[in-house]
Each structure stands twice: as C-alpha cells, then as structure tokens.
Design an enzyme around this catalytic site. Structure first.
Site, PDB file in Angstrom:
ATOM      1  N   GLU A  79       1.433  -9.187 -40.953  1.00  0.00           N
ATOM      2  CA  GLU A  79       2.123  -8.292 -41.887  1.00  0.00           C
ATOM      3  C   GLU A  79       1.149  -7.609 -42.842  1.00  0.00           C
ATOM      4  O   GLU A  79       1.494  -6.616 -43.470  1.00  0.00           O
ATOM      5  CB  GLU A  79       3.199  -9.056 -42.671  1.00  0.00           C
ATOM      6  N   ASP A 121     -10.781  -2.554 -39.814  1.00  0.00           N
ATOM      7  CA  ASP A 121      -9.918  -3.388 -38.964  1.00  0.00           C
ATOM      8  C   ASP A 121      -8.439  -3.358 -39.374  1.00  0.00           C
ATOM      9  O   ASP A 121      -7.576  -3.737 -38.601  1.00  0.00           O
ATOM     10  CB  ASP A 121     -10.443  -4.829 -38.852  1.00  0.00           C
ATOM     11  N   ARG A 122      -8.141  -2.905 -40.612  1.00  0.00           N
ATOM     12  CA  ARG A 122      -6.723  -2.813 -41.014  1.00  0.00           C
ATOM     13  C   ARG A 122      -6.200  -1.400 -40.770  1.00  0.00           C
ATOM     14  O   ARG A 122      -6.984  -0.451 -40.678  1.00  0.00           O
ATOM     15  CB  ARG A 122      -6.570  -3.116 -42.501  1.00  0.00           C
ATOM     16  N   LYS A 164      -8.956  -7.613 -35.429  1.00  0.00           N
ATOM     17  CA  LYS A 164      -7.909  -6.605 -35.533  1.00  0.00           C
ATOM     18  C   LYS A 164      -8.601  -5.243 -35.535  1.00  0.00           C
ATOM     19  O   LYS A 164      -9.798  -5.149 -35.801  1.00  0.00           O
ATOM     20  CB  LYS A 164      -7.037  -6.831 -36.752  1.00  0.00           C
ATOM     21  N   ASP A 206     -13.849  -1.977 -43.575  1.00  0.00           N
ATOM     22  CA  ASP A 206     -14.584  -2.254 -42.336  1.00  0.00           C
ATOM     23  C   ASP A 206     -13.815  -1.834 -41.089  1.00  0.00           C
ATOM     24  O   ASP A 206     -14.213  -2.161 -39.971  1.00  0.00           O
ATOM     25  CB  ASP A 206     -14.974  -3.731 -42.250  1.00  0.00           C
ATOM     26  N   ASP A 234      -9.176   0.391 -43.507  1.00  0.00           N
ATOM     27  CA  ASP A 234      -9.824  -0.230 -44.664  1.00  0.00           C
ATOM     28  C   ASP A 234     -11.349  -0.156 -44.612  1.00  0.00           C
ATOM     29  O   ASP A 234     -11.923   0.532 -43.762  1.00  0.00           O
ATOM     30  CB  ASP A 234      -9.360  -1.685 -44.803  1.00  0.00           C
ATOM     31  N   SER A 286     -14.655  -6.349 -46.165  1.00  0.00           N
ATOM     32  CA  SER A 286     -13.368  -5.781 -45.751  1.00  0.00           C
ATOM     33  C   SER A 286     -12.809  -4.780 -46.748  1.00  0.00           C
ATOM     34  O   SER A 286     -13.452  -3.783 -47.038  1.00  0.00           O
ATOM     35  CB  SER A 286     -12.385  -6.925 -45.490  1.00  0.00           C
ATOM     36  N   HIS A 287     -11.628  -5.061 -47.282  1.00  0.00           N
ATOM     37  CA  HIS A 287     -10.928  -4.111 -48.149  1.00  0.00           C
ATOM     38  C   HIS A 287     -11.280  -4.295 -49.622  1.00  0.00           C
ATOM     39  O   HIS A 287     -10.699  -3.635 -50.476  1.00  0.00           O
ATOM     40  CB  HIS A 287      -9.419  -4.293 -47.948  1.00  0.00           C
TER      41      HIS A 287
HETATM   42  C1  G1P Z   1      -5.123 -12.019 -46.313  1.00  0.00           C
HETATM   43  C2  G1P Z   1      -3.928 -11.677 -45.445  1.00  0.00           C
HETATM   44  C3  G1P Z   1      -4.119 -12.242 -44.049  1.00  0.00           C
HETATM   45  C4  G1P Z   1      -5.425 -11.710 -43.456  1.00  0.00           C
HETATM   46  C5  G1P Z   1      -6.571 -12.024 -44.417  1.00  0.00           C
HETATM   47  C6  G1P Z   1      -7.882 -11.382 -43.929  1.00  0.00           C
HETATM   48  O1  G1P Z   1      -5.275 -13.420 -46.407  1.00  0.00           O
HETATM   49  O2  G1P Z   1      -2.730 -12.163 -46.028  1.00  0.00           O
HETATM   50  O3  G1P Z   1      -3.024 -11.898 -43.245  1.00  0.00           O
HETATM   51  O4  G1P Z   1      -5.685 -12.314 -42.217  1.00  0.00           O
HETATM   52  O5  G1P Z   1      -6.282 -11.489 -45.716  1.00  0.00           O
HETATM   53  O6  G1P Z   1      -7.784 -10.001 -43.779  1.00  0.00           O
HETATM   54  P1  G1P Z   1      -4.718 -14.301 -47.650  1.00  0.00           P
HETATM   55  O7  G1P Z   1      -5.328 -13.726 -48.915  1.00  0.00           O
HETATM   56  O8  G1P Z   1      -3.225 -14.130 -47.675  1.00  0.00           O
HETATM   57  O9  G1P Z   1      -5.146 -15.704 -47.358  1.00  0.00           O
HETATM   58 ZN    ZN Z   2     -10.992  -5.435 -43.045  1.00  0.00          ZN
END
Ligand code: G1P
Ligand code: ZN
Length: 543
Positions: free
Chosen positions: A364, A281-282, A376, A279, A277, A113-114
C-alpha cells in the site's frame, strides 16, 4: 599506488534497517564511517577473488564521493570488475536488473529512497545479493556483527576514477566498467510491454505527465517515455536529478508530489499522471482528477496483466503486504491463483518470486513490482498502466469504476502519526493487545469484530517465522483496522493506522474514501485510545 591497510575503530550504530544503513550525511562523512561499513560488507559476503559487482546510487548528495571510496575498496578487496552506472547513477530497480542480467556477485546501492537529501539530508547504502534483491536478514546481521569488531579496512591508493564517460578503466588489477544506466533497464521494459501500442497511444493526443521529483528516474523517464515512446518533450517534469532533490521530499504521494497533483487536478489536465521516488522504486498513479490507491493499482494490474506481452501467459500468483487492501485477493480468487499475505517490506517477496510462486507483488506504500527484478519498480508500474490504457482505450477513472463494479470496492486509507514519544506509541499497541479478548465478537454500529490478532507469518518457502508484524482487527464483512509501528522512522515512533472497508454495492462506489471510512476511523480511535495516550488530535499524514 597500491593497497593500503588502514587501522580503524568500530562504530556501534551500523545496524542495517528495513532497507540498508540510513543515516544523516554528516554521520557518513565522519572519518572511516563509510569505509568501516563497506569493509564489513566485503568481509561478510566473502566474494570469490576476481568477482564482479554492480555499483550505483540515486545521485543524492555524497553519492559521488561514496562511489570513489567504494571503487578503491573493491579494488583492494580482490574484486575483478565493478560495473558502475555513468555518473554513479543507477535506480534501485535498474541495479537489480543489471545484477541479474550480468550475473554479478550482487551489488551495492547508494540510496535513502524517499528521504530528503542534501548536506543535512539522509544518505544510505545497502548490499543486494546475486538474485538482485536486498540481502536477507542473515546477511545484514552478519554485516552488523562484523561492523562491531572491525579494526582495519583495505583501500587502493589512487586518484579518482572517471565515472562520467562510458568505457573501461583499471584500478590496480580491477576493471571499472562505466555503462549507460538506462540502456539495460529500458531493454528489459521493452521486452515486457507493448511499446508500439504505447507509442500509438501517445501520438494520438493522449497526454501524460511524469514527475521525476528531481530524483533518479529523470533520465530513465526521459529515455523511455520521451525518447523511446515519443511522449512530447516536457511530459517528464522535474527531470534533472539534483543532489538535494531541489529541496523537495522525493516521495510520490498526494502531499509531496504537489507539482504534479496541481496539474492533474487543474484545468485541462493530462489524461495520465505518475511520479516516482528518490531511487525510482515507488510509484503513484493518477488519472485526470483521479487518484488510484496503490492497493487498487496492484489489483487493476493483476486483472489486466495478460494485456502486456511479458505477462500474456498469466500470473503464477500475487503477493501483498498484510496492511495492503484485499482488492488484489479478489482478483486472484477470480483468476484461480494464490494470493500471499506477507509482512511489510519487500524482502518478504523475494523467496516467493525465486520459488516461482508469485509474479506480481505490491504494498500500500506506493510499491508495485513483479518477478522481472527483485525490487519494487516505479517506472515499470507506469509502463504497465500505459500498456493497459493503450489496449483498453479508456480513461483511468473508467477502468477503476469498471473494476469496482466487477470485484467490489475496497475503500482504503492510511493514517500516520509521526514522531510520537516511543513509550506512548508502544502503550497504544500494548493496550490493543490487552483488549483482544474483549474485542472478539464486539459490535460497533454496523461492524462486528470477527477476530483480532498480532500478525505472524510463516514463509512458505523456507519455513521461517516472523512474529509481531501488526495488530489486525477484522470485522465479519471483511473490513479491517490494522495498527503497526513503522520500522523505518528515525525520530521517535511512527504509528500507522490502516483502514479498509469493503463495499460490494456499486451505488456507493462514488463515495469519497474518507467519508466511506469515517465509522471505521471512529472505531480505531476508540478502541486504541490513541488520542488519550498520545495527545495527538490529528495524524501527520493521510494517504
Ligand atoms: C515503509 C512502508 C513499507 C515499505 C518500507 C520501505 O516501512 O510502510 O511498506 O516496504 O517503508 O520502502 P515502515 O516505515 O512502515 O516500516
Ligand atoms: Zn525508494
């Protein structure tokens, strides 16, 4: 050439987290490490012989090597066909789209992901089921259990498969179908949004800038925004996917998407800015010198959903994660549709979408999406905004101001305290839980505590209960402070403090969020004893 059965030893650390197994690249590069996990997936999902699956990733370092290993293992494990994105590329939402469209026996997505990439960065792998969504906890637990006892894996002995050209080749009895990773996804987007109206908008001098952050959405954004919708060349910046994301941190927020932020807050800024991001999805949405919080973005999309052809019949319902602001709830109430409050993490939305209870979902943390896929979807959110802007012919800022005037404004901010000593972070949470009785009814300046609890969720579809999902302090006027420990952090503990204050009076809507939330922030620090217990004066990141 043929199937080889390789003896192996289990690794003890292959427990999938919030979104699959994520580790540093050198961990994945250990002999047998990836192979053990992939065999554990295959053993757990028990795909019927000849089944098809989807395979692709966000293009980060080790993506290509992992694709070759997984193809050879799929061939040795009885799959009949693997559909691979050209170059091994597939954004997470596009993978979800393709799994659903071709009704495959799920797919494997390679992504962290990010998180930053490169030889010393992160790599990740997860299995998505045939609904296109992340595997349920039952499946990931079965994979973990298998990984602890695995003693052999199967791999086809052959040279590397050509994955850079669209076409079909074979690996033993298995077909490898390399396809254009953008085509099916772009087609789905075109079925949901009014491309003709967006094309008109973009040819009328309305300037946009999309920051792909050298991540997977580069080819998708170029293919859709520039080629199909006619945005001028260069509208998509940092478009070339790089194995290390150009050394950046591919997370679309005001801190990490700084190239875009500079442009959107500079002189002669474009009308609309967005980023996604690693991948894809954000998403982050910006107007000219104007930031749209992800919570507000969800609410605006919900309020204007019928402007997009794919949603013209209206919404079945909305779901948001608990820490996400209640801005969407106000829209749901006005529309007379249900709004569900789920724990953090996209996996909690799957059941609601599969059961037809919700159309839109959001978090959020820069996540927005709908039932068109089961992940997402960053570019989807961008196209939704462009569709709304094309119809309403207003600036992003004026759409938000009108929205607040109609529904009230939910001021919102999140403070992240990263890398805390685990004990101190747990100490803060325990102290808060111990304070529930004294906090109830307590008064802090203009705020009175209505109630506090540790959020618990009962899934309305399968009845499963998830406890301990974050501490809520809710005030009589609907304002809230939420405390949560991150479930994705890799070093120490990350404590997140979410702040939300509702303001009905339009005369106060122009305020800066930090100013509007100042009193709540003071209360949060006071009741949690966060500074005393962690020694931290300031959060690491404010979003
Ligand atoms: C974080 C975000 C959450 C998201 C997840 C995956 O998780 O807060 O909303 O679904 O990344 O992208 P957290 O590190 O808070 O558990
Ligand atoms: Zn991602």
């Amino acid at each position: 050439m043929g199937i080889r059965v390789i003896s192996t030893q289990p690794f003890s650390d292959q427990k999938p987290g919030t979104s699959g197994l994520r580790k540093k690249v050198p961990v994945f590069q250990q002999p047998h490490y990836l192979e053990n996990f992939v065999q554990s997936i295959f053993d757990s999902i028990a795909a019927p012989k000849g089944a098809a699956m989807v395979l692709g990733g966000d293009g980060r370092y080790y993506n290509r090597a992992a694709i070759q290993i997984i193809l050879k293992m799929a061939a040795a494990n009885g799959f009949g066909k693997v559909i691979v994105g050209r170059g091994g590329i597939l954004s997470t939402p596009a993978a979800s789209c393709v799994i659903r469209k071709y009704q495959t026996f799920g797919g494997i997505i390679l992504s962290a992901s990010h998180n930053p990439g490169g030889p010393d960065g992160d790599f990740g792998i997860k299995y998505n089921s045939s609904n296109g969504g992340p595997a349920t906890e039952a499946v990931t637990e079965a994979i973990f259990a298998r990984s602890k006892i695995i003693n052999e894996y199967r791999i086809f002995d052959a040279g590397d498969v050509v994955i850079d050209k669209v076409g079909v080749s074979t690996l033993g009895d298995m077909q490898v179908q390399v396809f254009d990773p953008v085509g099916d996804y772009a087609e789905l987007m075109e079925s949901l949004f009014d491309f003709a109206a967006i094309r008109n908008l973009l040819s009328s001098g309305f300037a946009i800038r999309f920051d792909a952050m050298h991540a997977v959405n580069g080819p998708y954004a170029k293919g859709i925004l520039e080629r199909r919708l006619g945005a001028p060349a260069g509208s998509v910046m940092n478009a070339a996917p790089l194995e290390d994301f150009g050394g950046g941190h591919p997370d679309p927020n005001l801190t990490y998407a700084h190239d875009l932020v500079e442009i959107m807050y500079g002189g002669n800024a474009p009308d609309f800015g967005a980023a996604s991001d690693g991948d894809g999805d954000r998403n982050m949405i910006l107007g000219r010198k104007f930031f749209v919080t992800p919570s507000d973005s969800l609410a605006v999309i919900a309020a204007n959903a019928t402007l997009a052809p794919g949603y013209h019949k209206g919404l079945a319902g909305i779901a948001r994660s608990m820490p996400t602001s209640a801005a969407a709830d106000r829209v749901a109430q006005a529309l007379g549709i249900p709004c569900f409050e789920t724990p953090t993490g996209w996996k909690f939305f799957g059941n609601l979408m599969d059961a037809g209870k919700v159309t839109l979902c959001g978090e959020e943390s820069f996540g927005t999406g709908s039932n068109h896929v089961r992940e997402k979807d960053g570019l989807w959110a961008v196209l939704f905004w462009l569709n709304i802007l094309a119809v309403r012919k207003q600036s992003v800022e004026s759409i938000l101001r009108e929205h607040w005037a109609e529904y009230g404004r939910n001021f919102y901010s999140r403070y992240d305290y990263e890398g805390l000593p685990t004990e101190a972070a747990h100490g803060v949470m325990q102290h808060l839980k111990n304070s529930f009785a004294t906090l109830a009814g307590a008064q802090f300046g203009k705020y009175t505590v209505k109630f506090c609890d540790d959020f618990s969720y009962t899934d309305p579809v399968d009845g499963s209960v998830s406890k301990g999902q974050g501490i809520r302090i809710i005030f009589t006027d609907g304002s809230r402070i939420v405390f949560r420990l991150s479930g994705t952090g890799t070093e120490g503990a990350t404590l997140r403090v979410y702040l939300e204050a509702f303001e009905a009076d339009v005369a106060h809507h122009h305020l800066d969020a930090q100013a509007a939330l100042a009193e709540l922030i003071r209360i949060a620090l006071q009741v949690s004893e966060l500074k005393q217990r962690t020694g931290r004066e300031q959060p690491t990141v404010i979003t």
